[in-house]
Structures are given as C-alpha cells and as structure tokens.
Motif scaffolding. Structure first.
Motif, PDB file in Angstrom:
ATOM      1  N   LEU A 126     -13.393 -33.433 -20.105  1.00 26.78           N
ATOM      2  CA  LEU A 126     -13.044 -32.127 -20.665  1.00 26.78           C
ATOM      3  C   LEU A 126     -14.239 -31.508 -21.385  1.00 26.78           C
ATOM      4  O   LEU A 126     -14.550 -30.327 -21.203  1.00 26.78           O
ATOM      5  N   THR A 127     -14.933 -32.309 -22.196  1.00 26.70           N
ATOM      6  CA  THR A 127     -16.097 -31.824 -22.942  1.00 26.70           C
ATOM      7  C   THR A 127     -17.232 -31.424 -22.010  1.00 26.70           C
ATOM      8  O   THR A 127     -17.882 -30.395 -22.203  1.00 26.70           O
ATOM      9  N   MET A 128     -17.461 -32.250 -20.969  1.00 23.78           N
ATOM     10  CA  MET A 128     -18.529 -31.965 -20.008  1.00 23.78           C
ATOM     11  C   MET A 128     -18.284 -30.660 -19.273  1.00 23.78           C
ATOM     12  O   MET A 128     -19.221 -29.965 -18.887  1.00 23.78           O
ATOM     13  N   ASN A 129     -17.018 -30.314 -19.067  1.00 27.94           N
ATOM     14  CA  ASN A 129     -16.683 -29.063 -18.395  1.00 27.94           C
ATOM     15  C   ASN A 129     -16.659 -27.882 -19.356  1.00 27.94           C
ATOM     16  O   ASN A 129     -17.028 -26.771 -18.988  1.00 27.94           O
ATOM     17  N   LEU A 130     -16.214 -28.128 -20.595  1.00 33.46           N
ATOM     18  CA  LEU A 130     -15.947 -27.041 -21.536  1.00 33.46           C
ATOM     19  C   LEU A 130     -17.217 -26.311 -21.966  1.00 33.46           C
ATOM     20  O   LEU A 130     -17.254 -25.075 -21.988  1.00 33.46           O
ATOM     21  N   ILE A 131     -18.261 -27.054 -22.319  1.00 36.09           N
ATOM     22  CA  ILE A 131     -19.480 -26.436 -22.857  1.00 36.09           C
ATOM     23  C   ILE A 131     -20.183 -25.549 -21.827  1.00 36.09           C
ATOM     24  O   ILE A 131     -20.431 -24.363 -22.082  1.00 36.09           O
ATOM     25  N   PRO A 132     -20.516 -26.083 -20.622  1.00 32.61           N
ATOM     26  CA  PRO A 132     -21.158 -25.187 -19.635  1.00 32.61           C
ATOM     27  C   PRO A 132     -20.234 -24.068 -19.173  1.00 32.61           C
ATOM     28  O   PRO A 132     -20.697 -22.957 -18.893  1.00 32.61           O
ATOM     29  N   ALA A 133     -18.920 -24.348 -19.103  1.00 38.15           N
ATOM     30  CA  ALA A 133     -17.976 -23.306 -18.665  1.00 38.15           C
ATOM     31  C   ALA A 133     -17.982 -22.142 -19.645  1.00 38.15           C
ATOM     32  O   ALA A 133     -17.906 -20.975 -19.225  1.00 38.15           O
ATOM     33  N   PHE A 134     -18.073 -22.422 -20.940  1.00 35.96           N
ATOM     34  CA  PHE A 134     -18.110 -21.340 -21.936  1.00 35.96           C
ATOM     35  C   PHE A 134     -19.383 -20.517 -21.792  1.00 35.96           C
ATOM     36  O   PHE A 134     -19.348 -19.279 -21.828  1.00 35.96           O
TER      37      PHE A 134
ATOM     38  N   ALA B 192     -12.706 -12.476 -26.224  1.00 36.61           N
ATOM     39  CA  ALA B 192     -11.331 -12.714 -25.773  1.00 36.61           C
ATOM     40  C   ALA B 192     -11.297 -13.107 -24.304  1.00 36.61           C
ATOM     41  O   ALA B 192     -10.634 -14.085 -23.928  1.00 36.61           O
ATOM     42  N   VAL B 193     -11.999 -12.354 -23.456  1.00 36.08           N
ATOM     43  CA  VAL B 193     -11.994 -12.680 -22.034  1.00 36.08           C
ATOM     44  C   VAL B 193     -12.824 -13.925 -21.740  1.00 36.08           C
ATOM     45  O   VAL B 193     -12.535 -14.656 -20.795  1.00 36.08           O
ATOM     46  N   THR B 194     -13.838 -14.187 -22.557  1.00 32.21           N
ATOM     47  CA  THR B 194     -14.642 -15.398 -22.365  1.00 32.21           C
ATOM     48  C   THR B 194     -13.799 -16.645 -22.615  1.00 32.21           C
ATOM     49  O   THR B 194     -13.902 -17.630 -21.880  1.00 32.21           O
ATOM     50  N   ILE B 195     -12.973 -16.608 -23.649  1.00 34.68           N
ATOM     51  CA  ILE B 195     -12.080 -17.743 -23.926  1.00 34.68           C
ATOM     52  C   ILE B 195     -11.167 -18.008 -22.738  1.00 34.68           C
ATOM     53  O   ILE B 195     -11.029 -19.150 -22.276  1.00 34.68           O
ATOM     54  N   SER B 196     -10.549 -16.955 -22.234  1.00 34.25           N
ATOM     55  CA  SER B 196      -9.630 -17.107 -21.113  1.00 34.25           C
ATOM     56  C   SER B 196     -10.370 -17.549 -19.850  1.00 34.25           C
ATOM     57  O   SER B 196      -9.911 -18.444 -19.133  1.00 34.25           O
ATOM     58  N   HIS B 197     -11.520 -16.952 -19.596  1.00 29.35           N
ATOM     59  CA  HIS B 197     -12.317 -17.292 -18.415  1.00 29.35           C
ATOM     60  C   HIS B 197     -12.776 -18.741 -18.481  1.00 29.35           C
ATOM     61  O   HIS B 197     -12.766 -19.462 -17.464  1.00 29.35           O
ATOM     62  N   THR B 198     -13.180 -19.198 -19.671  1.00 30.61           N
ATOM     63  CA  THR B 198     -13.629 -20.586 -19.842  1.00 30.61           C
ATOM     64  C   THR B 198     -12.527 -21.570 -19.481  1.00 30.61           C
ATOM     65  O   THR B 198     -12.737 -22.515 -18.707  1.00 30.61           O
ATOM     66  N   LEU B 199     -11.342 -21.351 -20.014  1.00 35.14           N
ATOM     67  CA  LEU B 199     -10.232 -22.268 -19.754  1.00 35.14           C
ATOM     68  C   LEU B 199      -9.756 -22.160 -18.307  1.00 35.14           C
ATOM     69  O   LEU B 199      -9.284 -23.140 -17.727  1.00 35.14           O
TER      70      LEU B 199
END
Length: 269
Positions: free
Chosen positions: A127-135, A220-227
């Motif tokens: 989850l962490t490996m995906n979360l940081i670059p995805a954001f 706001a859209v970055t949060i949604s796009h990241t997840l």
C-alpha cells in the motif's frame, strides 16, 4: 472564436502533453524490455512520461498567462471548500473524494472471495509503495487535466461536456503506458479498452464535478485520483485482465453512478 471548444493555449497544452509523455513511453515500448524488469534504468521513462500533463500546464501558464505556473494554479485553488466554505461541507467533500475510488475494491474483493477463491491481501508495504508515487503522479496529472485544461474549457462548456471531452483525450493519452504495463496481445488490449475508456470518461466527469464542488481545489481531485490509482494497482495482481475488462469495470461503473447520485444530494451541488 468564443464558440470554439479549445483555445490556442489549450491545444498547445494537449500537444505538449502528448509529445512529452508519448515520446518517453514509445521509446520504452520500442526498447523491448518488460514492465516486470524492476532494475532496468529505462523504466525511468515510465515515470517521466507521467509528468507530461503537469510540465505542459506549467509551461503553458508561463507562456500564455505570463505568470509562474504554480502561482496561476493556486490562485483559485483555496483548498477543500464548497460554496458555504463550512468545515462540515469540507469534511463531506473529503469523504466523497475518498469513497469514490475505494468502490474499485468492492467488486474485486467479492470476485476474489466468492468466485476465484483467491486471497485478496492488502499489505501495508504494498500500500505504501503504491500510495507515495500515486500521489505525486496524480498531482502532476491533475495540475494539467483539471487545473489547466478543464478550468479553461469549463468556461465555455458544461461540467459534463467538458469532462467527457477531457476524458476521451485522457484515455487516449494513457494508451502507450497501458499497453506496455499489461498487454502483449493486441486483441486483448482492444477488448480491455472497450470497458476501460468509458470508465475513464466516467472518472473524468467525477473529477470535474469534484473540482467544481471544491472551489477548484487540485488537492481534492488529487486525493481521489491517488486512491483511484492505488485501488486499481492493488487489484491487478489478484485478478486477470480479462476478468477486469468483462466484469470488474462494468460492475464498478454501476456502483460509481449510484455513488455519484448519492454524493450530489449529500453535497447539494
């Protein structure tokens, strides 16, 4: 000129974005390496290509607005706020931003547990490996697609029309990296696109709506796009691409539409 969908600066943004991203991705595809090659330095081209929308938006804002890019984008992006600017409204918006992309996981979990009988495990490390670059890459994408292009054309078109047009452009922009990361069979890729493109257009409508509802907040859209990206990446190892194309994407689309109707009533927007 007022009736044109795109102005010259919008067309320049689109052209630069495709030049930056597709040049990197097509070189990567032409190199013949696999997306599974973890230690190949050419994989940097994957990440460089994803910076295309953000870099293009900053360049175009400097050229056409005569201002530094980030200053232009932050001018109207005042955070997670809705019309009344109340804390309650902001909290609701955060919940909605988070809830939409997590819908991706519902069909995946149901399929894994009750149909394929496979274990659907979300490890903290994965989850962490995906979360940081995805954001990071979600932010650079949203800086361009919503922060620059959608903001421009939404002055001439409705949220829905503007979002559909951007969604189609956004989907085409993804084609090289999608093909590189998941496919070798062109027929399988075409079948995947038949459900992926409508889903991405739907997400473009959701992101356009969130962008407007949050007083043009890129966060706001970055949060949604990241997840959204993380949820998709988490289900890929457990479910075949063919099942995602034939079942997961259509099921997710239905759930998203229902969630969208509910969210509009919650946010009164």
């Amino acid at each position: 000129m007022k009736n044109n969908i795109f102005k010259f600066e919008d067309l320049c943004f689109i052209l630069l974005t495709f030049i930056f991203s597709w040049t990197a991705w097509l070189i990567l595809i032409g190199s013949g390496i696999s997306s599974a090659s973890q230690d190949n330095p050419l994989l940097l081209l994957w990440f460089l290509g994803q910076l295309g929308p953000g870099l293009s938006a900053i360049i175009c804002s400097i050229l056409f607005r005569k201002k530094l890019g980030l200053k232009f984008f932050n001018k109207k992006s005042k955070g997670l706020e809705i019309g009344s600017k109340s804390t309650t409204s902001s909290f609701k918006l955060v919940l909605v931003s988070i809830s939409f992309p997590l819908i991706w996981l519902i069909p995946s979990i149901v399929y894994s547990i009750f149909i394929s009988k496979a274990e659907f495990i979300i490890s903290p490390v994965l989850l962490t490996m995906n979360l940081i670059p995805a954001f990071i890459f979600s932010f650079t994408e949203e800086l361009g697609w919503r922060g620059f292009l959608f903001r421009n054309i939404s002055t001439r078109l409705s949220i829905y029309k503007g979002s559909i047009i951007i969604g189609l452009i956004w989907a085409i922009w993804h084609l090289p990296i999608l093909y590189f990361s998941s496919f070798k069979d062109p027929n399988q890729f075409i079948f995947f696109l038949s459900t992926y493109i409508p889903t991405l257009v739907l997400w473009s409508i959701i992101f356009g709506w969130l962008f407007k509802a949050s007083n043009q907040s890129i966060l706001a859209v970055t949060i949604s796009h990241t997840l959204f990206t993380v949820s998709y990446n988490l289900m890929m190892p457990f479910i075949s691409v063919s099942v995602i194309s034939a079942s997961i994407l259509p099921m997710t689309t239905i759930l998203i539409i229902v969630m969208y109707i509910i969210s509009k009533k919650i946010l009164h927007f």
